[in-house]
Design a protein around this motif. Structure first.
Motif, short mmCIF file in Angstrom:
data_model
loop_
_atom_site.label_atom_id
_atom_site.label_comp_id
_atom_site.label_asym_id
_atom_site.label_seq_id
_atom_site.Cartn_x
_atom_site.Cartn_y
_atom_site.Cartn_z
N ARG A 1 -42.28 45.50 -23.34
CA ARG A 1 -43.10 46.47 -22.63
C ARG A 1 -42.74 46.54 -21.15
O ARG A 1 -43.48 47.09 -20.35
N GLY A 2 -41.59 45.94 -20.78
CA GLY A 2 -41.13 46.02 -19.41
C GLY A 2 -41.78 45.03 -18.47
O GLY A 2 -41.59 45.10 -17.25
N ARG A 3 -42.54 44.09 -18.99
CA ARG A 3 -43.20 43.10 -18.14
C ARG A 3 -42.28 41.92 -17.86
O ARG A 3 -41.45 41.56 -18.68
N VAL A 4 -42.47 41.30 -16.72
CA VAL A 4 -41.60 40.21 -16.31
C VAL A 4 -42.39 38.92 -16.21
O VAL A 4 -43.59 38.94 -15.91
N PRO A 5 -41.74 37.77 -16.45
CA PRO A 5 -42.40 36.49 -16.17
C PRO A 5 -42.69 36.39 -14.67
O PRO A 5 -42.05 37.05 -13.85
N ARG A 6 -43.64 35.56 -14.33
CA ARG A 6 -44.01 35.39 -12.92
C ARG A 6 -43.53 34.04 -12.41
O ARG A 6 -43.86 33.00 -12.98
N PHE A 7 -42.73 34.06 -11.35
CA PHE A 7 -42.27 32.83 -10.72
C PHE A 7 -43.31 32.39 -9.69
O PHE A 7 -43.69 33.16 -8.80
N VAL A 8 -43.76 31.15 -9.80
CA VAL A 8 -44.77 30.62 -8.89
C VAL A 8 -44.19 29.39 -8.18
O VAL A 8 -44.06 28.32 -8.80
N PRO A 9 -43.82 29.49 -6.91
CA PRO A 9 -43.29 28.33 -6.19
C PRO A 9 -44.34 27.23 -6.08
O PRO A 9 -45.52 27.51 -5.82
N VAL A 10 -43.91 25.99 -6.29
CA VAL A 10 -44.80 24.84 -6.16
C VAL A 10 -44.45 24.04 -4.91
O VAL A 10 -45.32 23.68 -4.12
N ALA A 11 -43.16 23.77 -4.70
CA ALA A 11 -42.73 23.00 -3.54
C ALA A 11 -41.26 23.25 -3.27
O ALA A 11 -40.46 23.47 -4.19
#
Length: 289
Positions: free
Chosen positions: A163-173
């Protein structure tokens, strides 16, 4: 699959697994085998068959993804008329040819290639499998080494879902996420990972991030394709204590050879594969409920 040729066997395997070519393409890209959707379609229809060394190497992974016996598809190919390099030797030009969109994505982010500034030396990949047997995010810890003074950026490339959605990258450190680019036609999603500070040539720097999936996944494996030799690679799967699989194994794929080892969790609820001086190749954990 009887006496089917390659195209027929491939089509039947896809049908039995009840997956789409878009699903297969996305899983291949995630595992370091970016075969384009068009190429997969041509293989299924019989318009062409894998000829490049890189394409033939992808068949080993395709057999795993489609859950057919090793050699089921590979054995139906005749001798390659255009023998190509092993994955470790393939050029960026071949990589881009297999998966249109990557080259443009890199250019949009100001990169000439995948390793302009930084190379990965250590990667730890972990995942928690919920009580429902599904995965919602991946955790990555890595150590990067600078190839030149002032280095601090590296590209991260994934594909969008159906559906054109992308994973989300979440920086931790140790890092932030910079610019992003998405080509919906080729389903390529790319972003730049930016380390906290510029490095001197040869300097090492760690970072940690999570990758949140658009939808929970029910895959029964976790692995990483090391395109370059890594000093250390860890793949760690942690199951819900109330829902532990009946069979777990560690596997490593180097070239055309796969080594597996059944794991005894010993009453625990996690499994890992650890290798030093590993790659190019695939290291992972898979399980059956």
């Amino acid at each position: 699959m009887g006496d089917l040729g390659f195209a027929g066997a491939f089509a039947e395997a896809v049908s039995r697994r009840a997956v789409s070519l878009a699903w297969l393409h996305q899983r291949l890209v995630e595992r370091g085998h970016p075969v384009s959707p068009a190429a997969l379609s041509y293989w299924r229809s019989g318009r062409s068959q894998p000829e490049r060394g890189t394409s033939r190497d992808a068949l080993v992974e395709i057999e795993r993804l489609l859950r057919v016996a090793p050699g089921t598809l590979v054995s139906r190919l005749g001798p390659s008329r255009r023998p190509g390099p092993r994955p470790a030797e393939r050029t960026l030009r071949e990589l881009f040819a297999e998966h249109p969109g990557i080259e443009q994505a890199l250019e949009d982010l100001g990169f000439e290639g995948l390793y302009d500034e930084l190379v990965e030396q250590v990667r730890h990949l972990s995942v928690d499998v919920g009580a429902d047997g599904r995965v919602r995010e991946y955790r990555v810890r890595a150590v990067m080494q600078a190839r030149r003074d002032g280095a601090r950026r590296t590209p991260l490339i994934l594909t969008t879902d159906g559906r054109g959605r992308v994973p989300r990258f979440v920086p931790v450190a140790g890092c932030t996420i910079g610019r992003v680019t998405t080509d919906h036609a080729t389903r390529v999603y790319a972003t730049e990972l930016v380390l906290d500070r510029p490095l001197a040539k040869g300097e090492l720097h760690p970072y940690e991030l999570t990758i949140e999936l658009a939808d929970a996944a029910d895959e029964t494996w976790l692995d990483h394709y090391a395109a370059r030799r890594l000093n250390e690679l860890l793949v760690w799967v942690r199951f819900d204590p109330g829902h532990v699989p009946g069979h777990v194994e560690r596997y490593a794929i180097l070239g055309d050879e796969e080594e597996t080892e059944k794991l005894d969790l010993g009453g625990g609820s996690s499994a890992h594969a650890l290798a030093r001086g590993f790659g190019p190749g695939i290291l992972g954990i898979r399980w059956e409920w």
